[in-house]
Scaffold this motif. Structure first.
Motif, PDB file in Angstrom:
ATOM      1  N   LEU A  34      -0.221  -9.435  -7.233  1.00 25.99           N
ATOM      2  CA  LEU A  34      -1.421  -9.283  -6.835  1.00 25.99           C
ATOM      3  C   LEU A  34      -2.032  -7.602  -6.704  1.00 25.99           C
ATOM      4  CD1 LEU A  34      -4.351 -10.100  -6.188  1.00 25.99           C
ATOM      5  CD2 LEU A  34      -3.466 -10.454  -3.661  1.00 25.99           C
ATOM      6  N   GLU A  35      -1.034  -6.963  -5.957  1.00 22.79           N
ATOM      7  CA  GLU A  35      -1.323  -5.479  -5.614  1.00 22.79           C
ATOM      8  C   GLU A  35      -1.044  -4.740  -6.942  1.00 22.79           C
ATOM      9  OE1 GLU A  35       1.828  -4.497  -2.640  1.00 22.79           O
ATOM     10  OE2 GLU A  35       0.559  -4.973  -1.299  1.00 22.79           O
ATOM     11  N   LYS A  36      -0.213  -5.234  -7.970  1.00 24.35           N
ATOM     12  CA  LYS A  36      -0.019  -4.526  -9.378  1.00 24.35           C
ATOM     13  C   LYS A  36      -1.217  -4.682 -10.006  1.00 24.35           C
ATOM     14  CE  LYS A  36       2.684  -4.881 -13.527  1.00 24.35           C
ATOM     15  NZ  LYS A  36       3.824  -5.403 -14.106  1.00 24.35           N
ATOM     16  N   GLN A  37      -1.997  -5.937 -10.142  1.00 22.55           N
ATOM     17  CA  GLN A  37      -3.040  -6.257 -10.926  1.00 22.55           C
ATOM     18  C   GLN A  37      -4.271  -5.265 -10.258  1.00 22.55           C
ATOM     19  OE1 GLN A  37      -3.492 -10.360 -10.331  1.00 22.55           O
ATOM     20  NE2 GLN A  37      -1.958 -10.914 -11.699  1.00 22.55           N
ATOM     21  N   VAL A  38      -4.379  -5.163  -8.970  1.00 27.39           N
ATOM     22  CA  VAL A  38      -5.471  -4.590  -8.263  1.00 27.39           C
ATOM     23  C   VAL A  38      -5.235  -2.989  -8.795  1.00 27.39           C
ATOM     24  CG1 VAL A  38      -6.551  -3.637  -6.228  1.00 27.39           C
ATOM     25  CG2 VAL A  38      -5.983  -6.271  -6.612  1.00 27.39           C
ATOM     26  N   LEU A  39      -4.088  -2.529  -8.626  1.00 26.58           N
ATOM     27  CA  LEU A  39      -3.861  -1.147  -8.911  1.00 26.58           C
ATOM     28  C   LEU A  39      -4.195  -0.675 -10.440  1.00 26.58           C
ATOM     29  CD1 LEU A  39      -0.835  -0.307  -6.727  1.00 26.58           C
ATOM     30  CD2 LEU A  39      -3.186   0.563  -6.095  1.00 26.58           C
ATOM     31  N   GLU A  40      -3.580  -1.627 -11.376  1.00 30.93           N
ATOM     32  CA  GLU A  40      -4.057  -1.550 -12.717  1.00 30.93           C
ATOM     33  C   GLU A  40      -5.612  -1.755 -12.995  1.00 30.93           C
ATOM     34  OE1 GLU A  40      -1.860  -4.480 -14.456  1.00 30.93           O
ATOM     35  OE2 GLU A  40      -0.003  -3.423 -14.540  1.00 30.93           O
ATOM     36  N   MET A  41      -6.074  -2.398 -12.315  1.00 29.92           N
ATOM     37  CA  MET A  41      -7.639  -2.549 -12.451  1.00 29.92           C
ATOM     38  C   MET A  41      -8.465  -1.164 -12.009  1.00 29.92           C
ATOM     39  SD  MET A  41      -8.516  -6.428 -11.202  1.00 29.92           S
ATOM     40  CE  MET A  41     -10.305  -6.443 -11.291  1.00 29.92           C
ATOM     41  N   HIS A  42      -7.901  -0.666 -10.779  1.00 30.19           N
ATOM     42  CA  HIS A  42      -8.388   0.590 -10.284  1.00 30.19           C
ATOM     43  C   HIS A  42      -8.245   1.648 -11.322  1.00 30.19           C
ATOM     44  CE1 HIS A  42      -9.656   3.573  -7.354  1.00 30.19           C
ATOM     45  NE2 HIS A  42      -8.396   4.070  -7.204  1.00 30.19           N
ATOM     46  N   ALA A  43      -6.661   1.745 -11.548  1.00 31.92           N
ATOM     47  CA  ALA A  43      -6.349   2.899 -12.516  1.00 31.92           C
ATOM     48  C   ALA A  43      -7.358   2.923 -13.906  1.00 31.92           C
ATOM     49  CB  ALA A  43      -5.025   2.801 -12.932  1.00 31.92           C
ATOM     50  N   GLY A  44      -7.781   1.811 -14.374  1.00 27.12           N
ATOM     51  CA  GLY A  44      -8.560   1.595 -15.565  1.00 27.12           C
ATOM     52  C   GLY A  44      -9.730   2.274 -15.536  1.00 27.12           C
ATOM     53  N   SER A  45     -10.289   2.240 -14.255  1.00 22.82           N
ATOM     54  CA  SER A  45     -11.740   2.956 -13.955  1.00 22.82           C
ATOM     55  C   SER A  45     -12.840   2.140 -14.425  1.00 22.82           C
ATOM     56  CB  SER A  45     -11.756   4.282 -14.387  1.00 22.82           C
ATOM     57  OG  SER A  45     -10.820   4.992 -13.786  1.00 22.82           O
ATOM     58  N   THR A  46     -12.614   0.987 -15.109  1.00 21.71           N
ATOM     59  CA  THR A  46     -13.519   0.052 -15.602  1.00 21.71           C
ATOM     60  C   THR A  46     -14.110  -1.045 -14.696  1.00 21.71           C
ATOM     61  OG1 THR A  46     -12.014  -1.491 -16.523  1.00 21.71           O
ATOM     62  CG2 THR A  46     -12.935   0.499 -17.959  1.00 21.71           C
ATOM     63  N   ALA A  47     -13.564  -1.181 -13.701  1.00 19.50           N
ATOM     64  CA  ALA A  47     -13.481  -2.433 -12.626  1.00 19.50           C
ATOM     65  C   ALA A  47     -14.437  -1.837 -11.479  1.00 19.50           C
ATOM     66  CB  ALA A  47     -12.452  -3.379 -12.263  1.00 19.50           C
ATOM     67  N   SER A  48     -15.691  -2.484 -11.137  1.00 15.03           N
ATOM     68  CA  SER A  48     -16.272  -1.989  -9.992  1.00 15.03           C
ATOM     69  C   SER A  48     -15.323  -2.245  -8.705  1.00 15.03           C
ATOM     70  CB  SER A  48     -17.684  -2.584 -10.009  1.00 15.03           C
ATOM     71  OG  SER A  48     -17.607  -3.996  -9.742  1.00 15.03           O
ATOM     72  N   LEU A  49     -15.891  -1.538  -7.655  1.00 17.55           N
ATOM     73  CA  LEU A  49     -15.346  -1.839  -6.263  1.00 17.55           C
ATOM     74  C   LEU A  49     -15.428  -3.196  -5.876  1.00 17.55           C
ATOM     75  CD1 LEU A  49     -13.686  -0.544  -3.841  1.00 17.55           C
ATOM     76  CD2 LEU A  49     -16.010   0.259  -2.888  1.00 17.55           C
ATOM     77  N   GLN A  50     -16.590  -3.812  -6.210  1.00 21.06           N
ATOM     78  CA  GLN A  50     -17.000  -5.239  -5.810  1.00 21.06           C
ATOM     79  C   GLN A  50     -15.875  -6.122  -6.628  1.00 21.06           C
ATOM     80  OE1 GLN A  50     -20.878  -6.593  -6.898  1.00 21.06           O
ATOM     81  NE2 GLN A  50     -20.687  -7.908  -5.137  1.00 21.06           N
ATOM     82  N   GLU A  51     -15.672  -6.056  -7.881  1.00 19.78           N
ATOM     83  CA  GLU A  51     -14.729  -6.802  -8.663  1.00 19.78           C
ATOM     84  C   GLU A  51     -13.373  -6.593  -8.398  1.00 19.78           C
ATOM     85  OE1 GLU A  51     -17.174  -6.876 -13.028  1.00 19.78           O
ATOM     86  OE2 GLU A  51     -15.647  -5.154 -12.490  1.00 19.78           O
ATOM     87  N   LEU A  52     -12.900  -5.301  -7.926  1.00 17.09           N
ATOM     88  CA  LEU A  52     -11.600  -4.982  -7.243  1.00 17.09           C
ATOM     89  C   LEU A  52     -11.443  -5.960  -6.050  1.00 17.09           C
ATOM     90  CD1 LEU A  52     -11.039  -0.975  -7.948  1.00 17.09           C
ATOM     91  CD2 LEU A  52      -9.709  -3.031  -9.029  1.00 17.09           C
ATOM     92  N   ALA A  53     -12.454  -5.630  -5.026  1.00 17.43           N
ATOM     93  CA  ALA A  53     -12.151  -6.529  -3.826  1.00 17.43           C
ATOM     94  C   ALA A  53     -12.085  -7.854  -3.983  1.00 17.43           C
ATOM     95  CB  ALA A  53     -13.346  -5.968  -2.825  1.00 17.43           C
ATOM     96  N   ALA A  54     -13.101  -8.330  -4.972  1.00 18.96           N
ATOM     97  CA  ALA A  54     -13.212  -9.968  -5.295  1.00 18.96           C
ATOM     98  C   ALA A  54     -11.760 -10.561  -5.401  1.00 18.96           C
ATOM     99  CB  ALA A  54     -14.211 -10.402  -5.985  1.00 18.96           C
ATOM    100  N   HIS A  55     -11.328  -9.654  -6.616  1.00 18.07           N
ATOM    101  CA  HIS A  55      -9.904 -10.118  -7.285  1.00 18.07           C
ATOM    102  C   HIS A  55      -8.776 -10.234  -5.936  1.00 18.07           C
ATOM    103  CE1 HIS A  55      -7.186 -10.698 -10.332  1.00 18.07           C
ATOM    104  NE2 HIS A  55      -6.167 -10.028  -9.721  1.00 18.07           N
ATOM    105  N   LEU A  56      -8.776  -9.070  -5.230  1.00 15.72           N
ATOM    106  CA  LEU A  56      -7.855  -8.970  -4.357  1.00 15.72           C
ATOM    107  C   LEU A  56      -7.793 -10.091  -3.155  1.00 15.72           C
ATOM    108  CD1 LEU A  56      -5.446  -7.368  -2.792  1.00 15.72           C
ATOM    109  CD2 LEU A  56      -7.018  -6.224  -1.541  1.00 15.72           C
ATOM    110  N   LEU A  57      -9.103 -10.394  -2.820  1.00 17.44           N
ATOM    111  CA  LEU A  57      -9.365 -11.472  -1.767  1.00 17.44           C
ATOM    112  C   LEU A  57      -9.014 -12.744  -2.245  1.00 17.44           C
ATOM    113  CD1 LEU A  57     -12.766 -10.332   0.054  1.00 17.44           C
ATOM    114  CD2 LEU A  57     -10.328  -9.661   0.423  1.00 17.44           C
ATOM    115  N   LYS A  58      -9.307 -13.278  -3.458  1.00 15.73           N
ATOM    116  CA  LYS A  58      -9.204 -14.590  -4.086  1.00 15.73           C
ATOM    117  C   LYS A  58      -7.465 -14.726  -4.144  1.00 15.73           C
ATOM    118  CE  LYS A  58     -13.079 -14.976  -7.153  1.00 15.73           C
ATOM    119  NZ  LYS A  58     -13.789 -15.275  -8.582  1.00 15.73           N
TER     120      LYS A  58
END
Length: 924
Positions: free
Chosen positions: A736-760
């Motif tokens: 999960l941490e890896k996926q969130v960091l990859e999403m953040h590094a890609g700079s395409t995901a919004s903060l809301q999308e990152l948080a929702a993915h992490l919480l799920k």
């Protein structure tokens, strides 16, 4: 004689056999390999164990042990195969919830013919009968006997000769009978028996002629079996004499006696019954006994009969009333018992005692009671009236001043409940026994417990009230003599009671002198060891003890004499008449403290059978226990139908002591919906392919992951498993941490999308909780809900409209305190009432809010957890949530560094929803 055991063995492949029997010894199911072997018996409907197996005494004893203790047993028993062949097998029997599972393995690699011959040889060699074999010409070709001295002629005088020639030399009556029976059996080709006596009439014999035919039905010869029936004859004579004695007692008894057949019709009727009830034998035999019962007593009599017939009791006692033919009423005391024949109920024996005199006595006593009460009410002494067993039925008023009790507190109770323990049996009982015998008891002194718990000394005299020689009541007169002290010896049990126990004991009981000489013995000595008591009186009993146990026996006698061990128990072996050693459990006690038993009392119980059972069970118990204890993973063994046959303690703990984890239950009943699980399909495949398999599965009801390995064996599967929940959670968390960091590094995901993915992702591995992330506005009084993927719209609306007030929300408290805030029980917390009501609507029972503080020490918002159970977060949960809070804080800081915070707020705020007012839920 030749032997059948010399035949060479034939090889037979080792196979296993299975069957299942119920509690009534019926075979319910059977493996295919046995059905063909037992087809004749099964087609004939013979499905009991005795029909299909030859069970000797040892096998029967072990089977009874399994039935009584529900423990597995192991023994040897032969299978009764078609054509009369006995096939020996070693059986392991495992008790199940609804019967017994049998597993059989061949004894040795021999063919069926040799097994049959060996069985015949063993059978014939163990018989006490004399067995002869004749060929088709009637010539003696063989014989079997356990002692050649039993033969009437030496073997040379009959072997090879014809039966008719040999019988010609017998005395006329015997020879003629035997020859006639032989001819009838041969001519009819049917079995024929004849009974005859020895010339001196001292012994009786039964001779059975049994023709033997070839497969084509032609005559092959004959088996002749001669059985000594002398003992049976003697038993028949004794039975006839016993029946004559019973008939004499029956006819001359002073009580009414009659017997009933199973249809409740009178079978016999004695003279006293005919006299009192005024019926003749011919008019009463075959009639129902209801004709002479009083109408109001008939229902009771029928009920008592039903109690016996339905097996609740064998003997019943009750009072009733009979009516003679002329109408006279006769009160009676009835004792009735079941009559058994061949182990089955065959009628009822009824004895009715005429109690008219007792009834009249009770009436007279009632008339005199008024006078007695007048005298007792005004006496300063304590005057009481008792039933024969001592129960109080009247107590004078002076009981209040003497003992402190009200009369109602003692009426209906036994005085023995109040006597001092040292006096009850050695002082009072003796007086009571004298009264019971109709003797006035002399003055006695004893201690009695007052209502305040203190003991007072009483002096009492007692008088029996008799009627026609029978005790009706006991009257006592007592006074307080506390100022006088006495002491009495304990009253020992009567010698008659000891004799009754001694004579009827199933155990062997010896009375031995200090020198070890036998003074007396119970009848069981003769029954169990075969010796006569008379021949052993005065002899040292240690001569019967096994040499290995003589020292222990002598030491035991010394300990008893020195009173070193009052409850001594010892296991020893004793020799019986046949020079066989039997295991006995010995209990010893000294009788020198009593004048009537001047010796040591030894009680011995035969435990030979139990010793053998213990050895067998211990052997198998050690094997199974050792195996199970060596396994550190959870272990369950199942048969081919997935019924559980074994499991270990680790499995119990891992499955939280599941009530369905029991031997005999089905594996698929452990948890709901197992028929659609990974385990079901994997284990079914392992069973079908007889192959090893390994897989992982999450069991939702346990909230745990398990690593499972299954290994096939002949009868099913061995299943090993261990809890890998922590490993699975860690793997999921890292992913999960890896996926969130990859999403953040890609700079395409919004903060809301990152948080929702992490919480799920967190909720997937959660233990019944939901997550939400709130961003605080600059005033730290309002917040924006960034993500809450599993919470309803109602929660979102509340977040947008409720200030971060510490009284309303845990988020507010966390922001103010800058520390994690947990409420373990929302209902009983100090949150606002409106908040508690909102929590109840959402099913939230506890909450945790962790502030997100930037590297610049600025509060960015909160990471909140909402539990569906009232509890506090575990250390493991706190560590994971703190770690994810740090990750999310870092991502938010990075996003803020890249764009204007205000634009982030506008991008993440949701458009206003239709108005739905809640005064406060406060779970942030």
């Amino acid at each position: 004689m030749h032997t059948l055991a010399a035949m060479p063995p034939l090889q037979q492949e080792q196979t296993s056999y299975q069957l299942f029997s119920d509690e009534q010894s019926r075979v319910i199911s059977i493996c295919p390999g046995l059905i063909s072997q037992l087809s004749n018996a099964l087609q004939a409907g013979r499905n009991r164990l005795d029909d299909l197996l030859h069970l000797d005494s040892k096998a029967s004893a072990l089977l009874r042990f399994a039935t009584q203790t529900r423990q597995p047993v192991h023994f040897r028993a032969s299978l009764r195969m078609d054509a009369g062949i006995l096939f020996p097998l070693y059986w392991t029997i495992i008790p199940q919830a609804d019967g017994y599972q049998w597993y059989g393995f061949p004894v040795s690699e021999k063919n069926e013919s040799e097994n049959r011959l060996n069985e015949i040889e063993r059978t014939l060699s163990s018989l006490h009968d004399i067995v002869f074999e004749l060929d088709d010409k009637g010539r003696f070709t063989n014989f079997w006997v356990d002692d050649v001295n039993k033969l009437f002629l030496p073997p040379a005088a009959f072997l090879g000769k014809e039966l008719e020639e040999v019988l010609a030399g017998f005395p006329a009556p015997v020879g003629d009978k035997l020859l006639d029976a032989y001819r009838q059996a041969r001519n009819s080709q049917l079995k024929f028996s004849v009974e005859y006596a020895s010339p001196d009439q001292a012994n009786w014999f039964v001779c059975r002629f049994m023709p033997v035919r070839f497969a084509d039905k032609s005559f092959a010869g004959m088996i002749v079996v001669i059985t000594d029936s002398t003992q049976q004859k003697q038993l028949e004579n004794n039975l006839r004499e016993s029946e004559l004695r019973y008939r004499d007692l029956f006819e001359n008894a002073n009580d009414i006696i009659y017997t009933l057949d199973p249809d409740i019709r009178i079978r016999s009727f004695n003279r006293k019954a005919a006299e009192l009830l005024e019926y003749e034998q011919e008019e009463i035999i075959g009639q129902s006994p209801h004709i002479f019962f009083a109408p109001e007593k008939l229902e009771q009599a029928i009920e008592q009969g039903n109690i016996k017939r339905e097996g609740y009791k064998i003997v019943t006692f009750y009072e009733s009333e009979l009516i003679s033919k002329s109408g006279e009423r006769i009160p009676v005391e009835i004792s009735s018992r079941l009559i058994f024949r061949n182990g089955e109920p065959d009628g009822i024996h009824v004895t009715a005692k005429d109690i008219r005199s007792q009834k009249n006595a009770a009436l007279k006593l009632a008339k005199s009671e008024a006078k007695f009460r007048f005298l007792a009410e005004y006496s300063r002494d304590l005057i009481c009236l008792h039933r024969p067993d001592g129960e109080y039925i009247y107590i004078s008023p002076s009981v209040q001043s003497i003992l402190g009790y009200d009369r109602d507190e003692l009426i209906g109770k036994s005085p023995y409940s109040f006597f001092h323990p040292d006096d009850a049996e050695n002082v009072v009982r003796k007086a009571h026994e004298n009264n019971s015998k109709g003797i006035d008891a002399p003055s006695i002194q004893y201690r009695y417990r007052r209502k305040d718990g203190q003991y007072v000394w009483l002096e009492s005299v007692s008088k029996p009230i008799m009627e026609d020689g029978e005790l009706i009541y006991i009257q006592t007169n007592s006074r307080d003599i506390t100022d006088r002290k006495i002491s009495e010896e304990k009253l020992r049990q009567s010698e008659e009671w000891f004799k009754a126990l001694f004579q009827n004991s199933l155990d062997i009981v010896w009375v031995v002198s200090k020198e070890g000489l036998l003074l007396n013995a119970s009848p069981s000595f003769e029954k169990q060891l075969g010796f006569t008591i008379e021949n052993w009186l005065g002899k040292p009993i240690r001569e019967l003890v096994h040499p290995d146990h003589i020292i222990h026996f002598d030491n035991a006698i010394k300990k008893v004499l020195l009173a070193e061990d009052p409850d001594l128990i010892l296991r020893i072996r004793l020799r019986n008449m046949e020079a066989t050693w039997l295991w006995m459990e010995l209990k010893a006690a000294s009788g020198f403290t009593t004048s009537s038993i001047p010796g040591i009392i030894l009680s011995l119980r035969n435990i030979t059978e139990y010793i053998e059972i213990e050895k067998t069970l211990q052997h198998y118990s050690d094997q199974i226990t050792g195996m199970l204890h060596s396994i550190t993973d959870g272990f369950i063994a199942v048969d081919r139908s997935f019924k559980i046959t074994m499991f270990n303690a680790v499995a119990q703990e891992a499955l939280l002591h599941n009530n369905n984890l029991v031997v005999g239950s089905n594996l698929w009943g452990l948890f709901p919906n197992t028929l659609e699980s990974v385990s079901y399909h994997s284990l079914q495949e392992a069973m079908r392919q007889h192959s090893t398999i390994r897989y992982e599965q999450r069991i939702d009801v346990l909230r745990s992951w398990f690593d499972v390995s299954a290994f096939p064996y002949d009868e099913g599967l061995f299943i090993y498993f261990k809890d890998v929940t922590n490993r699975k959670k860690q793997e999921h968390l890292l992913q999960l941490e890896k996926q969130v960091l990859e999403m953040h590094a890609g700079s395409t995901a919004s903060l809301q999308e990152l948080a929702a993915h992490l919480l799920k992702g967190v909720e997937l591995i959660s233990d019944r909780f939901y997550c939400a992330v709130c961003l605080a506005k600059n005033n730290l009084r309002d917040a924006v809900l960034l993500a809450a993927p599993s919470l309803p719209q109602l929660f979102w609306d509340f977040t947008q409209s409720t200030p971060l007030d510490p009284e309303l929300t845990t988020c507010g408290r966390a922001i103010v305190s800058r520390q994690p805030v947990a409420i373990n029980d929302v209902v009983n917390s100090d949150l606002a009432t409106s908040t508690k009501q909102g929590a109840e609507v959402l099913g939230i029972k506890a909450t945790l809010s962790i502030p997100m503080i930037s590297s610049g020490n600025e509060v960015l918002g909160t990471f909140s957890i909402y539990f569906l159970d009232a509890r506090q977060p575990t250390e493991e949960e706190m560590a994971v949530l703190s770690r994810l809070t740090h990750l999310l804080t870092m991502i938010i800081e990075n996003k803020q560094a890249a764009e204007n915070y205000g634009s982030v707020m506008n991008a993440t705020c949701l458009p206003p929803k239709p108005a739905m007012k809640l005064s406060g839920i406060g779970m942030r």
